[in-house]
Motif scaffolding. Structure first.
Motif, PDB file in Angstrom:
ATOM      1  N   ARG A  84       0.830  -1.201   0.000  1.00 58.78           N
ATOM      2  CA  ARG A  84       0.000   0.000   0.000  1.00 58.78           C
ATOM      3  C   ARG A  84       0.867   1.255   0.000  1.00 58.78           C
ATOM      4  NH1 ARG A  84      -4.666  -1.587   4.503  1.00 58.78           N
ATOM      5  NH2 ARG A  84      -5.772  -3.131   3.210  1.00 58.78           N
ATOM      6  N   ARG A 141       1.086   3.926  -3.100  1.00 64.21           N
ATOM      7  CA  ARG A 141       0.829   5.365  -2.968  1.00 64.21           C
ATOM      8  C   ARG A 141       2.031   6.177  -3.449  1.00 64.21           C
ATOM      9  NH1 ARG A 141      -1.845   3.689   1.942  1.00 64.21           N
ATOM     10  NH2 ARG A 141       0.079   4.033   3.114  1.00 64.21           N
ATOM     11  N   THR A 175       2.174   6.054  -7.259  1.00 65.91           N
ATOM     12  CA  THR A 175       1.137   6.908  -7.836  1.00 65.91           C
ATOM     13  C   THR A 175       1.548   8.374  -7.775  1.00 65.91           C
ATOM     14  OG1 THR A 175      -0.554   5.314  -7.177  1.00 65.91           O
ATOM     15  CG2 THR A 175      -1.294   7.545  -7.684  1.00 65.91           C
TER      16      THR A 175
END
Length: 356
Positions: A175, A179, A182
């Motif tokens: 995760r 992030r 991204t």
């Protein structure tokens, strides 16, 4: 000392059976005491052998069940008889309690039926789990095998716990990485957008400048210095070659037109990203179009077809007349100055007729 040695060398199965045996003897003694107390006043001396026989038979049935182990075929009748005898022995103090009530009854009478029944059910629960009596070697092999199974099960438990922990940590890290990736991609796209907008505007201006002010090939031919082979010398000055032109087709124009044509051909080839056509070799359609465009750009406005064809020949380029003239007309029509060539083409038959 002897008891300690016996306990130290005894197996767990023997210890469990010994504890149950001691408990059973205690319950049997309690049963004999309660039965004698209740039956002797009523039956006299006949109660003594009767009570002794029932309790002795009850102990024998318990011992037989121990010897049979977990052999169900052998223990089925013994267990049934032991249950029936348990009910008979427990019925005496139970009947006394039911007839007289607990008010004036001895405590042993109250505990006896409960102890008898509980002892019997204790044997019924424990004996199937103890199994048969085996030799020390077999017991050791069974213990080793059980230890191996226990070790493997513990390893599986540890592996499962480690995998669960790994998956939990990996999920959390993925995760975070997702992030971060991204955010990085969004930043990269933002930078590309800003760069593209600035470069697009600059590219438009550069394209307009190149179209309006094309650089000659001599600019691109200037060699850039390198660190290893550079020496501080002044660059050589370009010298325009003077071509000697003789013959009936010379119309008195500047002799440097052929040289300027060669330079413009190099410039147009550099702008188009192709190799410059060479004089003395037959030209294909693309090379012929490039040379004629360069030929039209050496003078403003462009010269007539007759004069330009002479410069084309004197510069050394090779192409047939029936290929040059249609392409020249096409380029003239694209530029929008076809009037002069049309009038000249119309006078061409008269010139040929007069010259003939």
């Amino acid at each position: 000392m002897t008891i300690k040695k016996m306990l130290r060398g005894a197996s767990p199965r023997v210890l469990v059976l010994g504890a149950l045996g001691v408990l059973t003897l205690g319950v049997a003694a309690l049963s004999v005491y309660a039965s004698y107390t209740l039956l002797v006043p009523r039956f006299g001396g006949w109660a003594v052998p009767t009570v002794a026989a029932l309790d002795t038979l009850w102990l024998v049935l318990q011992a037989t069940e121990i010897i049979a182990g977990n052999n169900l075929a052998r223990t089925r009748w013994v267990r049934g008889a032991g249950l029936a005898l348990t009910v008979v022995i427990a019925a005496v103090p139970t009947a006394e309690l039911a007839l007289t009530g607990p008010g004036g009854t001895d405590l042993a009478v109250i505990l006896t039926p409960v102890a008898i029944v509980a002892t019997k059910f204790g044997w019924a629960l424990v004996l199937p789990a103890l199994g048969r009596r085996v030799s020390p070697t077999t017991r050791q092999a069974i213990d080793i095998r059980r230890q191996e199974v226990a070790n493997r099960l513990e390893e599986m438990e540890a592996e499962a716990a480690d995998r669960v922990e790994l998956l939990t940590v990996a999920r959390r890290l993925e995760r975070r990485v997702g992030r971060a990736e991204t955010a990085y991609r969004r930043s990269t796209l933002s930078v590309q957008k800003a760069s593209t907008e600035r470069l697009y505007g600059q590219a438009q201006e550069t394209a307009d400048t190149i179209a309006e002010r094309p650089l000659p090939a001599s600019v691109a031919a200037i060699a850039l210095p390198s660190l290893d082979g550079w020496t501080p010398t002044a660059p050589a000055l370009p010298v325009t070659p003077v071509m000697q032109v003789n013959g009936p087709d010379h119309d008195g124009r500047d002799d440097s037109q052929e040289a300027r044509l060669l330079v413009m051909v190099q410039a147009h080839a550099a702008l188009s990203g192709v190799t410059a056509p060479r004089p003395g070799t037959p030209l294909d359609d693309g090379e012929l179009r490039l040379v004629l465009r360069a030929l039209r750009s050496i003078e403003d406005p462009p010269q007539s077809y007759r004069v330009s064809a002479g410069v084309f020949r004197r510069a050394g380029f090779v192409a047939s007349e029936h290929r040059i003239r249609p392409l020249w007309r096409e380029l003239t029509a694209e530029a929008g100055d076809a009037t002069e060539d049309s009038e000249e083409d119309a006078d061409e038959p008269h010139r040929e007729h007069r010259s003939g």
